[in-house]
Design a protein around this motif. Sequence first.
Motif, PDB file in Angstrom:
ATOM      1  N   GLU A  15       0.837  -1.207   0.000  1.00 22.71           N
ATOM      2  CA  GLU A  15       0.000   0.000   0.000  1.00 22.71           C
ATOM      3  C   GLU A  15       0.871   1.257   0.000  1.00 22.71           C
ATOM      4  O   GLU A  15       0.571   2.227  -0.690  1.00 22.71           O
ATOM      5  N   VAL A  16       1.951   1.248   0.783  1.00 22.75           N
ATOM      6  CA  VAL A  16       2.884   2.375   0.779  1.00 22.75           C
ATOM      7  C   VAL A  16       3.502   2.521  -0.605  1.00 22.75           C
ATOM      8  O   VAL A  16       3.588   3.628  -1.149  1.00 22.75           O
ATOM      9  N   PHE A  17       3.916   1.412  -1.195  1.00 16.95           N
ATOM     10  CA  PHE A  17       4.476   1.439  -2.551  1.00 16.95           C
ATOM     11  C   PHE A  17       3.491   2.096  -3.518  1.00 16.95           C
ATOM     12  O   PHE A  17       3.866   2.954  -4.317  1.00 16.95           O
ATOM     13  N   ASP A  18       2.235   1.683  -3.447  1.00 16.82           N
ATOM     14  CA  ASP A  18       1.235   2.193  -4.378  1.00 16.82           C
ATOM     15  C   ASP A  18       0.977   3.693  -4.220  1.00 16.82           C
ATOM     16  O   ASP A  18       0.587   4.352  -5.183  1.00 16.82           O
ATOM     17  N   ARG A  19       1.184   4.235  -3.035  1.00 15.26           N
ATOM     18  CA  ARG A  19       0.957   5.671  -2.806  1.00 15.26           C
ATOM     19  C   ARG A  19       2.196   6.529  -3.075  1.00 15.26           C
ATOM     20  O   ARG A  19       2.088   7.737  -3.276  1.00 15.26           O
ATOM     21  N   ALA A  20       3.362   5.935  -3.050  1.00 16.07           N
ATOM     22  CA  ALA A  20       4.605   6.706  -3.183  1.00 16.07           C
ATOM     23  C   ALA A  20       4.738   7.290  -4.590  1.00 16.07           C
ATOM     24  O   ALA A  20       4.381   6.659  -5.574  1.00 16.07           O
TER      25      ALA A  20
END
Length: 150
Positions: A15-20
């Motif tokens: 999820e962090v990857f997808d928002r970065a």
Amino acid sequence: MRRRDRERDAVFAWEVFDRASFGVLSLRDGEGGYGVPVSPARIGETVYFHCAQKGKKLDCIAQWPQASLTVCEAMGTDYFSCKYRSAILSGEISLVEDEAEKTEALRAISRRYCPGDMPDFDQYLVPRLKVTAVCRIDVTEITGKERMPE
């Protein structure tokens, strides 16, 4: 990870990857380490990024394909410390040779960074396929970490 209380699971990390908005790719070069920002996207749990067909990044990958990619979200400050969410993924990088996979990877990257309709994507892509390199990271490990106010 030293601070196990801040460790988060793989779902959180993706999820962090997808928002970065970008990541920093960490590679080895003959003299030590080499970090370079990239604009990655993923299809499932396979990560892709594009680059020029020549350069230090590809030279490093050719010799030492093991790498890590770090993404981070700044969440503000809390007195003398930062609040953040981060993910680090590790894996082996390879150059994508298959034209269909390369096209889908570039489509995923374009959708991520240029959201909305892309009616001219295929027409735009054709002349660029031959001059753009696409790399694939086969992810073997992903970890998440979070520091929020207590």
